[in-house]
Design a protein around this motif. Structure first.
Motif, short mmCIF file in Angstrom:
data_model
loop_
_atom_site.label_atom_id
_atom_site.label_comp_id
_atom_site.label_asym_id
_atom_site.label_seq_id
_atom_site.Cartn_x
_atom_site.Cartn_y
_atom_site.Cartn_z
N PRO A 152 45.55 39.30 44.25
CA PRO A 152 44.44 39.62 45.16
C PRO A 152 43.27 40.22 44.40
CG PRO A 152 46.08 41.36 45.25
CD PRO A 152 46.65 40.28 44.34
N GLN A 153 42.17 40.42 45.10
CA GLN A 153 41.02 41.10 44.51
C GLN A 153 41.39 42.56 44.22
OE1 GLN A 153 38.00 39.80 43.59
NE2 GLN A 153 38.92 37.80 44.06
N TYR A 190 36.62 38.79 36.85
CA TYR A 190 37.92 38.95 37.48
C TYR A 190 39.01 38.53 36.48
CZ TYR A 190 41.48 38.18 41.14
OH TYR A 190 42.60 38.21 41.93
N ALA A 191 39.94 39.44 36.18
CA ALA A 191 40.91 39.25 35.10
C ALA A 191 41.76 37.97 35.23
CB ALA A 191 41.82 40.47 35.00
N PRO A 192 42.26 37.60 36.43
CA PRO A 192 43.06 36.37 36.51
C PRO A 192 42.32 35.12 36.07
CG PRO A 192 43.48 37.74 38.42
CD PRO A 192 42.34 38.38 37.68
N TYR A 193 41.01 35.06 36.26
CA TYR A 193 40.26 33.90 35.79
C TYR A 193 40.25 33.84 34.26
CZ TYR A 193 38.40 33.58 40.57
OH TYR A 193 38.26 33.48 41.93
N ILE A 194 40.14 35.01 33.65
CA ILE A 194 40.18 35.08 32.19
C ILE A 194 41.54 34.62 31.68
CG2 ILE A 194 39.94 36.60 30.19
CD1 ILE A 194 38.23 38.44 31.99
N PHE A 196 45.19 46.82 31.67
CA PHE A 196 44.02 46.88 32.53
C PHE A 196 44.40 46.76 34.00
CE2 PHE A 196 40.41 44.93 34.73
CZ PHE A 196 39.36 45.73 34.33
N LEU A 197 45.28 45.81 34.32
CA LEU A 197 45.61 45.54 35.72
C LEU A 197 46.38 46.67 36.38
CD1 LEU A 197 46.54 41.75 35.49
CD2 LEU A 197 44.46 42.74 36.46
N VAL A 198 47.27 47.31 35.64
CA VAL A 198 48.01 48.44 36.22
C VAL A 198 47.05 49.55 36.61
CG1 VAL A 198 49.63 50.30 35.68
CG2 VAL A 198 50.22 47.96 35.09
#
Length: 407
Positions: free
Chosen positions: A397-398, A285-289, A332-334
């Motif tokens: 969010p997820q 999960y990107a936010p953890y990174i 990545f997130l977009v």
């Protein structure tokens, strides 16, 4: 038995190596990369020749990224309409001309600022939104890894440019160093010509497909604003610290060459981090990174404040972890949260936000030094902003469930 899906996805990186080479080298020699990574090497020579303060010199990046913030949304729309190849090939020669103009700078700050602005306007097609759009349209199963490889180009540029620029400045002067940057910009042209598909059907260079018309419904999404805020906080801190690193180390007694060597650590760390982040984005999960990287960089600021010069290598490596992180994360997130139909527009607007934030980082750090003759307050502020960005990233969010095939 071998999984057929795995066989289909395994060669994705190898199958598209030409496009990946083009975007990696293109991002390394883009307007943002060339001007930002080398900027710290010019601060003291320009100050000595023209008598400009460090805060005044830092305004060049403020104006450059401020204007880039304004041009990014329309650039994204042009990319969605006409594709990547056309804009990249059109922009590279004009970027080189703007860099040559910088080498001719007289003693006028206005001329100096105008050249930086010109570079991101006429060289706008070399912005990360262009290259990341090509990656997101081409890759699906290994999208994170492909983005990591692409943005590692900016990291390697950040490692090599301070050393090259310092060597040229010490050998023949700062004007020739800007001329060298122009040659590097032109080096990306033949690679882009060969790397991007020439046919309209080529995925990486094709216009976006889907419903016609432009929708701004994404602006009502809390997710959009959460990503934008987190990346803006991170970019303000990381760019301010990166640009200030060389003069900060010279002030502690290092020579310009030694300080450039520490700056090279930033680039090598950034390149390695981009590859690692790309690998992890496909799995975690990107936010953890993002949270892990930002907390490490904040710790580097605290260590340097506590230990001084002995902690300089640690600070350089940990700044490198976060430098440019917001660019590949947004890419990545977009795509994950909003899809690819309006990728250029959404990324362009979001990029304009954290570009504006990054613009203020070096200028604020420079003015802090001018007022206090120290970078201590800038280091404290950078650490605080990185911690705040960590908490904002963790509010995301997820990922939504959507088809990950290229659009």
């Amino acid at each position: 038995m071998t999984d057929p899906a795995s066989d289909r996805h395994a060669p994705e990186i190898r199958r598209n190596w030409r496009i990946l080479s083009a975007v990696t080298i293109g991002s390394a020699f883009s307007a943002v990369s060339l001007l930002t990574a080398s900027f710290g090497t010019f601060i003291i020579p320009l100050s000595r020749e023209f008598g400009w303060t460090r805060g005044e010199i830092g305004l060049a990046l403020l104006f450059m990224t401020g204007v880039q913030a304004l041009v990014s949304p329309p650039l994204g729309t042009l990319l969605d309409r006409y594709g990547t190849r056309r804009l990249v090939l059109l922009s590279i020669p004009f970027l080189a001309c703007a860099l040559i103009a910088l080498s001719l700078t007289p003693g006028s700050p206005a001329y100096f600022y105008s050249c930086f602005v010109l570079a991101v306007v006429v060289g706008g097609g070399t912005a990360p939104v262009s290259y990341s759009r090509a990656v997101n349209q081409t890759f699906s199963a290994r999208r994170g890894m492909a983005l990591g490889i692409m943005f590692s180009g900016m990291g390697f540029a950040a490692a090599l440019l301070p050393i090259l620029s310092t060597a040229v400045i010490q050998g023949v002067g700062w004007r020739w160093s800007y001329a060298m940057l122009a040659l590097l910009a032109l080096a990306a042209f033949p690679i882009a010509w060969l790397g991007f598909p020439r046919t309209p059907g080529g995925t990486a260079s094709a216009p976006a497909q889907g419903r016609s018309g432009t929708s701004y419904a994404f602006l009502r999404s809390p997710t959009f604003w959460t990503i934008a805020l987190a990346c803006s906080l991170a970019s303000f801190a990381s760019y301010g610290l990166l640009v200030s690193l060389i003069p900060m180390l010279i002030d502690t007694g290092l020579t310009a060459a030694d300080a450039a060597g520490y700056a090279a650590l930033v680039g090598m760390s950034s390149a390695g981090a981009r590859l690692l982040v790309g690998f992890l984005l496909d799995r975690l999960y990107a936010p953890y990174i993002a949270a892990t990287i930002l907390l490490c960089s904040a710790a580097g600021c605290v260590l340097f404040l506590s230990l001084g010069l002995p902690a300089a290598p640690v600070l350089a490596v940990l700044i490198g972890l976060s430098f440019g992180m917001e660019v590949d994360l947004v890419s990545f997130l977009v795509a994950r949260y909003f899809g690819l139909r309006q990728y250029g527009l959404i990324y362009g607007i979001m990029y304009s936000g954290f570009s504006a934030s990054a613009a203020f980082g070096p200028a604020v750090a420079g003015f802090i030094f001018d007022a206090t003759r120290s970078y201590d307050i800038a280091l404290v502020g950078g650490a605080v902003l990185m911690v705040l960005a960590t908490f904002v990233f963790l509010c995301l969010p997820q990922y939504p469930v959507r088809d990950q095939a290229p659009a």
